[in-house]
Design an enzyme around this catalytic site. Structure first.
Site, PDB file in Angstrom:
ATOM      1  N   ASP A  67       0.869  -1.245   0.236  1.00  0.00           N
ATOM      2  CA  ASP A  67       0.074   0.059  -0.030  1.00  0.00           C
ATOM      3  C   ASP A  67       0.729   1.398   0.017  1.00  0.00           C
ATOM      4  O   ASP A  67       2.067   1.382   0.208  1.00  0.00           O
ATOM      5  CB  ASP A  67      -1.007  -0.045   1.351  1.00  0.00           C
ATOM      6  CG  ASP A  67      -0.453  -0.376   2.546  1.00  0.00           C
ATOM      7  OD1 ASP A  67       0.928  -0.618   2.725  1.00  0.00           O
ATOM      8  OD2 ASP A  67      -1.088  -1.050   3.232  1.00  0.00           O
ATOM      9  N   ASN A 136      -7.831  -3.613  14.052  1.00  0.00           N
ATOM     10  CA  ASN A 136      -9.216  -3.635  13.667  1.00  0.00           C
ATOM     11  C   ASN A 136      -9.376  -4.735  12.754  1.00  0.00           C
ATOM     12  O   ASN A 136     -10.393  -5.209  12.189  1.00  0.00           O
ATOM     13  CB  ASN A 136      -9.909  -2.602  13.100  1.00  0.00           C
ATOM     14  CG  ASN A 136      -9.264  -2.145  11.841  1.00  0.00           C
ATOM     15  OD1 ASN A 136      -8.364  -2.661  11.327  1.00  0.00           O
ATOM     16  ND2 ASN A 136      -9.698  -0.898  11.076  1.00  0.00           N
ATOM     17  N   HIS A 138      -7.401  -5.127   9.887  1.00  0.00           N
ATOM     18  CA  HIS A 138      -7.353  -4.896   8.557  1.00  0.00           C
ATOM     19  C   HIS A 138      -6.019  -5.457   8.225  1.00  0.00           C
ATOM     20  O   HIS A 138      -4.904  -5.792   8.809  1.00  0.00           O
ATOM     21  CB  HIS A 138      -7.289  -3.330   8.207  1.00  0.00           C
ATOM     22  CG  HIS A 138      -6.290  -2.635   8.814  1.00  0.00           C
ATOM     23  ND1 HIS A 138      -6.286  -1.479   9.181  1.00  0.00           N
ATOM     24  CD2 HIS A 138      -4.662  -2.925   9.056  1.00  0.00           C
ATOM     25  CE1 HIS A 138      -5.023  -0.929   9.593  1.00  0.00           C
ATOM     26  NE2 HIS A 138      -4.227  -1.900   9.281  1.00  0.00           N
ATOM     27  N   GLU A 143      -9.965  -2.591   4.984  1.00  0.00           N
ATOM     28  CA  GLU A 143     -10.411  -2.071   6.360  1.00  0.00           C
ATOM     29  C   GLU A 143     -11.869  -2.891   6.442  1.00  0.00           C
ATOM     30  O   GLU A 143     -12.153  -3.513   5.321  1.00  0.00           O
ATOM     31  CB  GLU A 143     -11.041  -0.674   6.222  1.00  0.00           C
ATOM     32  CG  GLU A 143     -10.013   0.354   6.142  1.00  0.00           C
ATOM     33  CD  GLU A 143      -9.237   0.560   7.517  1.00  0.00           C
ATOM     34  OE1 GLU A 143      -9.055  -0.364   8.453  1.00  0.00           O
ATOM     35  OE2 GLU A 143      -8.317   1.444   7.541  1.00  0.00           O
TER      36      GLU A 143
HETATM   37  C1  F6R Z   1       1.154  -1.522   5.974  1.00  0.00           C
HETATM   38  C2  F6R Z   1      -0.143  -2.445   6.372  1.00  0.00           C
HETATM   39  C3  F6R Z   1      -0.867  -2.543   7.241  1.00  0.00           C
HETATM   40  C4  F6R Z   1      -0.076  -2.639   8.607  1.00  0.00           C
HETATM   41  C5  F6R Z   1      -0.867  -2.836   9.915  1.00  0.00           C
HETATM   42  C6  F6R Z   1      -0.187  -2.871  11.185  1.00  0.00           C
HETATM   43  O1  F6R Z   1       1.728  -1.791   4.740  1.00  0.00           O
HETATM   44  O2  F6R Z   1      -0.471  -2.825   5.276  1.00  0.00           O
HETATM   45  O3  F6R Z   1      -1.953  -3.409   7.161  1.00  0.00           O
HETATM   46  O4  F6R Z   1       0.582  -3.864   8.400  1.00  0.00           O
HETATM   47  O5  F6R Z   1      -1.802  -1.420  10.125  1.00  0.00           O
HETATM   48  O6  F6R Z   1       0.510  -1.709  11.233  1.00  0.00           O
HETATM   49  P1  F6R Z   1       1.922  -1.720  12.495  1.00  0.00           P
HETATM   50  O7  F6R Z   1       2.663  -2.900  12.065  1.00  0.00           O
HETATM   51  O8  F6R Z   1       2.386  -0.485  12.489  1.00  0.00           O
HETATM   52  O9  F6R Z   1       1.320  -2.082  13.700  1.00  0.00           O
END
Ligand code: F6R
Length: 249
Positions: A67, A136, A138, A143
């Site tokens: 992303d 959450n 995701h 989401e």
């Molecule tokens: C980032 C991504 C997100 C993160 C998720 C967890 O490229 O795709 O799905 O993996 O938000 O984020 P952290 O690792 O910062 O807790």
């Protein structure tokens, strides 16, 4: 889903790096799906160490990031491209021509999503997708309650995700509210997936991903249906799992 229980963030990172490095050594032309965020930083650090000390060769690897924020240029210090340069791409011998991150400042975002999806297809799909998980549930920026069959698309980020991301920005108003994300369908088509999760704030999402209902409300739950997913968790993130204590490798 295989589960590897580790003690803490460091052990989780070492285990994830061992898995990724093993694949690169066996299949040097692998295509990796990469994530940003705090979960994989330690893993990337371990991979850099293996590159420096143990000749881990990235020169034939291709990578597709999951992303990128919409509206900030790739040179912006908080762009995911900048994150990847800082934590991995600038530190190993990966070929920058084979490094792909969605362009969040493209003029036509829909076209950019289609181009990105086509590029993944042209490279033969993802061999190993590395995922973090949001509080959450995701994955990528898919989401809750967005469709499982989505390909790369533009996402409106949830309030909680914006809040979580705001720690990286000086002002709350500067936090992007949209992103381009590889979709669930593309993630599910990866040949192998690893999910890394650390910290108590991930425990409930991890529990639902492993043993909850498979529902769009908890996007990661669909990984229960993926034939080759390995979850690498630390003690805190696994604290609500019934399987805790058993090691499935
Ligand atoms: C980032 C991504 C997100 C993160 C998720 C967890 O490229 O795709 O799905 O993996 O938000 O984020 P952290 O690792 O910062 O807790």
């Amino acid at each position: 889903m295989k589960i590897i229980f580790t003690k803490d963030y460091d052990q989780m990172s070492k285990m994830a790096a061992r898995y990724i490095a093993g694949l690169i050594r066996l299949h040097p032309e692998s295509t990796l799906g990469l994530a940003t965020g705090s979960s994989p930083i330690g893993t990337y650090k371990e991979l850099v160490k293996q590159y420096e000390d143990e000749n881990l060769d990235f020169s034939r690897v291709t990578s597709f990031n999951l992303d990128e924020y919409v509206g900030i240029d790739e040179n912006h210090p908080q762009s995911y491209k900048a994150f990847m340069n800082q934590h991995l791409f600038n530190l190993v011998n990966i070929d920058k021509d084979k490094v792909f991150v969605p362009n969040g400042s493209a003029e036509d975002l829909e076209k950019e999503c289609a181009r990105y999806e086509k590029a993944i297809e042209d490279f033969g799909g993802i061999d190993l997708q590395i995922l973090g998980i949001g509080r959450n549930g995701h994955i990528g920026f898919n989401e809750p309650n967005f469709k499982f069959e989505a390909r790369t698309h533009v996402v409106n980020l949830e309030e909680q995700t914006i809040e979580d991301n705001s720690r990286f920005f000086e002002n709350r108003e500067d936090v992007p509210t949209q992103a381009i994300s590889v979709g669930m369908k593309t993630i599910l088509q990866a040949r192998r997936v690893i999910v890394i999760a650390s910290g108590i704030e991930k425990a409930e999402a991890v529990r639902q991903m492993v043993s909850g209902e498979i529902i769009p409300g908890l996007p990661a739950s669909i990984l229960q249906l993926h034939p080759d997913t390995t979850l690498i968790v630390d003690e805190a993130a696994s604290s609500l799992l019934e399987e805790r204590g058993k090691i499935h490798v």
